[in-house]
Write a protein that holds these residues in place. Structure first.
Motif, mmCIF file in Angstrom:
data_model
loop_
_atom_site.group_PDB
_atom_site.id
_atom_site.type_symbol
_atom_site.label_atom_id
_atom_site.label_comp_id
_atom_site.label_asym_id
_atom_site.label_seq_id
_atom_site.Cartn_x
_atom_site.Cartn_y
_atom_site.Cartn_z
ATOM 1 N N VAL A 1 0.961 -1.317 -0.100
ATOM 2 C CA VAL A 1 -0.210 0.076 -0.050
ATOM 3 C C VAL A 1 0.961 1.360 -0.082
ATOM 4 O O VAL A 1 1.604 1.448 0.970
ATOM 5 C CB VAL A 1 -1.032 0.095 1.106
ATOM 6 C CG1 VAL A 1 -1.788 1.390 1.038
ATOM 7 C CG2 VAL A 1 -1.692 -1.081 1.298
ATOM 8 N N THR A 2 0.855 2.231 -0.863
ATOM 9 C CA THR A 2 1.624 3.141 -1.185
ATOM 10 C C THR A 2 0.610 4.428 -0.563
ATOM 11 O O THR A 2 -0.368 4.385 -0.446
ATOM 12 C CB THR A 2 1.934 3.716 -2.483
ATOM 13 O OG1 THR A 2 0.599 4.055 -3.212
ATOM 14 C CG2 THR A 2 2.558 2.776 -3.009
ATOM 15 N N GLY A 3 1.379 5.591 -0.018
ATOM 16 C CA GLY A 3 0.631 6.485 0.648
ATOM 17 C C GLY A 3 -0.042 6.155 2.007
ATOM 18 O O GLY A 3 -1.215 6.971 2.292
ATOM 19 N N GLY A 4 0.426 5.300 2.603
ATOM 20 C CA GLY A 4 -0.056 4.858 3.979
ATOM 21 C C GLY A 4 0.510 5.506 5.252
ATOM 22 O O GLY A 4 0.023 5.117 6.257
ATOM 23 N N ASN B 1 -2.296 1.203 -5.045
ATOM 24 C CA ASN B 1 -1.523 2.646 -5.305
ATOM 25 C C ASN B 1 -2.249 3.758 -4.933
ATOM 26 O O ASN B 1 -3.263 4.294 -5.925
ATOM 27 C CB ASN B 1 -1.231 2.771 -7.143
ATOM 28 C CG ASN B 1 -0.430 1.737 -7.542
ATOM 29 O OD1 ASN B 1 0.668 1.653 -7.155
ATOM 30 N ND2 ASN B 1 -0.777 0.842 -8.867
ATOM 31 N N VAL B 2 -2.032 4.169 -3.813
ATOM 32 C CA VAL B 2 -2.777 5.287 -3.104
ATOM 33 C C VAL B 2 -1.944 6.571 -3.091
ATOM 34 O O VAL B 2 -2.519 7.702 -3.192
ATOM 35 C CB VAL B 2 -3.086 4.767 -1.865
ATOM 36 C CG1 VAL B 2 -4.203 5.747 -1.175
ATOM 37 C CG2 VAL B 2 -3.995 3.281 -1.845
ATOM 38 N N ARG C 1 -3.625 -8.757 -7.722
ATOM 39 C CA ARG C 1 -4.516 -7.529 -7.639
ATOM 40 C C ARG C 1 -3.963 -6.293 -7.593
ATOM 41 O O ARG C 1 -3.198 -5.972 -6.604
ATOM 42 C CB ARG C 1 -5.325 -7.743 -6.624
ATOM 43 C CG ARG C 1 -6.285 -9.247 -6.405
ATOM 44 C CD ARG C 1 -7.494 -9.312 -7.262
ATOM 45 N NE ARG C 1 -8.297 -10.362 -7.192
ATOM 46 C CZ ARG C 1 -8.245 -11.624 -7.689
ATOM 47 N NH1 ARG C 1 -7.231 -11.849 -8.523
ATOM 48 N NH2 ARG C 1 -8.956 -12.628 -7.075
ATOM 49 N N VAL C 2 -4.456 -5.357 -8.610
ATOM 50 C CA VAL C 2 -3.843 -4.023 -8.693
ATOM 51 C C VAL C 2 -5.028 -3.290 -8.699
ATOM 52 O O VAL C 2 -5.715 -3.369 -9.526
ATOM 53 C CB VAL C 2 -3.004 -3.858 -9.909
ATOM 54 C CG1 VAL C 2 -2.420 -2.420 -9.895
ATOM 55 C CG2 VAL C 2 -1.700 -4.690 -10.035
ATOM 56 N N VAL C 3 -4.990 -2.158 -7.840
ATOM 57 C CA VAL C 3 -6.083 -1.091 -7.467
ATOM 58 C C VAL C 3 -5.244 0.076 -7.496
ATOM 59 O O VAL C 3 -4.711 0.158 -6.485
ATOM 60 C CB VAL C 3 -7.015 -1.471 -6.301
ATOM 61 C CG1 VAL C 3 -8.298 -0.508 -6.437
ATOM 62 C CG2 VAL C 3 -7.584 -3.076 -6.555
ATOM 63 N N SER C 4 -5.626 0.953 -8.186
ATOM 64 C CA SER C 4 -5.250 2.350 -8.361
ATOM 65 C C SER C 4 -6.146 3.575 -8.128
ATOM 66 O O SER C 4 -7.265 3.371 -8.680
ATOM 67 C CB SER C 4 -4.449 2.659 -9.813
ATOM 68 O OG SER C 4 -3.295 1.850 -10.060
ATOM 69 N N VAL C 5 -5.739 4.435 -7.299
ATOM 70 C CA VAL C 5 -6.597 5.554 -6.999
ATOM 71 C C VAL C 5 -6.448 6.677 -8.131
ATOM 72 O O VAL C 5 -5.276 7.149 -8.091
ATOM 73 C CB VAL C 5 -6.426 6.115 -5.492
ATOM 74 C CG1 VAL C 5 -7.309 7.294 -5.133
ATOM 75 C CG2 VAL C 5 -6.627 4.910 -4.489
ATOM 76 N N ILE D 1 4.608 11.634 -9.708
ATOM 77 C CA ILE D 1 4.170 11.144 -8.386
ATOM 78 C C ILE D 1 2.947 10.237 -8.957
ATOM 79 O O ILE D 1 2.531 9.065 -8.803
ATOM 80 C CB ILE D 1 4.026 11.900 -7.396
ATOM 81 C CG1 ILE D 1 5.171 12.516 -7.085
ATOM 82 C CG2 ILE D 1 3.151 11.251 -6.239
ATOM 83 C CD1 ILE D 1 5.173 13.738 -5.953
ATOM 84 N N ASP D 2 2.015 10.874 -9.633
ATOM 85 C CA ASP D 2 0.573 10.549 -9.808
ATOM 86 C C ASP D 2 0.580 9.552 -10.877
ATOM 87 O O ASP D 2 -0.614 8.738 -10.779
ATOM 88 C CB ASP D 2 -0.351 11.814 -10.170
ATOM 89 C CG ASP D 2 -0.749 12.391 -8.738
ATOM 90 O OD1 ASP D 2 -0.202 12.094 -7.725
ATOM 91 O OD2 ASP D 2 -1.440 13.456 -8.868
#
Length: 254
Positions: free
Chosen positions: A11-14, A92-93, A139-143, A116-117
């Motif tokens: 988890v990035t940005g945690g 990807n948060v 599983r990949v989930v991007s914000v 960054i984004d």
């Protein structure tokens, strides 16, 4: 392939106590995931990781990582793979906003937001999905953001909306390319969420305006977004890929 019992989510940005990344890490840990928290705020990442182990009894790792630096991505992911169980999930948060008006926007700010984004998201996702594809599951989930669909309108403007729109195109194309290897790739598009960005930069009048315009009648919470991410990273979401889930209280309708 069966869903691994012993599995790790990155988890990035945690590192932020009130952010979507931390809420996501906490919910995944509660569901039995081991979690690696990667954040430019190394102390915050370590604090989050320690909390996950204390509260949920999972293995966790908090690492400082500047997602704009490919060498730091490589070092962090290599440590995660060496110290934690099989990496199955990537959330990807991490991201940065940008309220700079178009005619005041210079290349330095444009490049900062994109580094960054979307660029960092690409580098990290490529590194992690190489392992997922080799293992046959992931599983990949991007914000992304509702701003990618509406062209801003909440806080950030052109550079942020463009970068977050790139996340949606990236998600769909990658889902098409690696789906046959057992890896799903999806995105969530939050609307107004009660994080530090909203709490510290929007006026009370603007917050009231946003709530009035929302069919849900309230501002969202980090947990609202985290719940969608956790579902998309779970065993029951294996037939969902290339999708974008709006978690915005209905804002995208307008």
């Amino acid at each position: 392939m069966s869903f691994p019992v012993e599995r790790t989510a990155i988890v990035t940005g945690g590192g932020s106590p009130r952010g979507i990344g931390r809420a996501t890490a906490d919910l995944l840990a509660a569901q039995g995931w081991h979690v690696a928290v990667l954040d430019i705020d190394g102390a915050g990442a370590e604090e989050t990781a320690a909390s996950l182990t204390e509260r949920h009894g999972v293995a966790s790792l908090g690492l400082a990582m500047d997602i704009a630096r490919p060498e730091e991505i490589e070092a962090a992911v290599s440590r995660v793979e060496a110290e934690l169980p099989q990496v199955v999930g990537l959330a990807n948060v991490a991201g940065v906003p940008s309220p700079v008006p178009f005619f005041e926007l210079d290349l330095a700010e444009w490049d900062r937001v994109f580094a960054i984004d979307i660029r960092g998201l690409f580098v990290l996702t490529q590194r992690v999905t190489r392992t997922m594809v080799a293992n046959g599951i992931g599983r990949v989930v991007s914000v992304s953001s509702v701003s990618a669909q509406r062209g801003g309108g909440i806080y950030s403007r052109v550079s942020y909306s463009a970068a977050k729109a790139a996340v949606l195109g990236f998600t769909r194309a990658l889902a098409r390319e690696i789906g046959e290897h057992g890896v799903t790739v999806n995105a969530v598009a939050p609307g107004p969420i009660d994080t530090d960005i909203m709490g510290g930069t929007l006026s009370e009048e603007r917050k009231r305006e946003l709530v009035t315009a929302l069919p849900a009648g309230r501002v969202g919470t980090p947990r609202d977004v985290a719940a969608t991410i956790a579902f998309l990273m779970g065993p029951d979401a294996g037939y969902i890929t290339g999708a974008t889930y709006n978690v915005d209280g209905g804002l995208h309708i307008f």
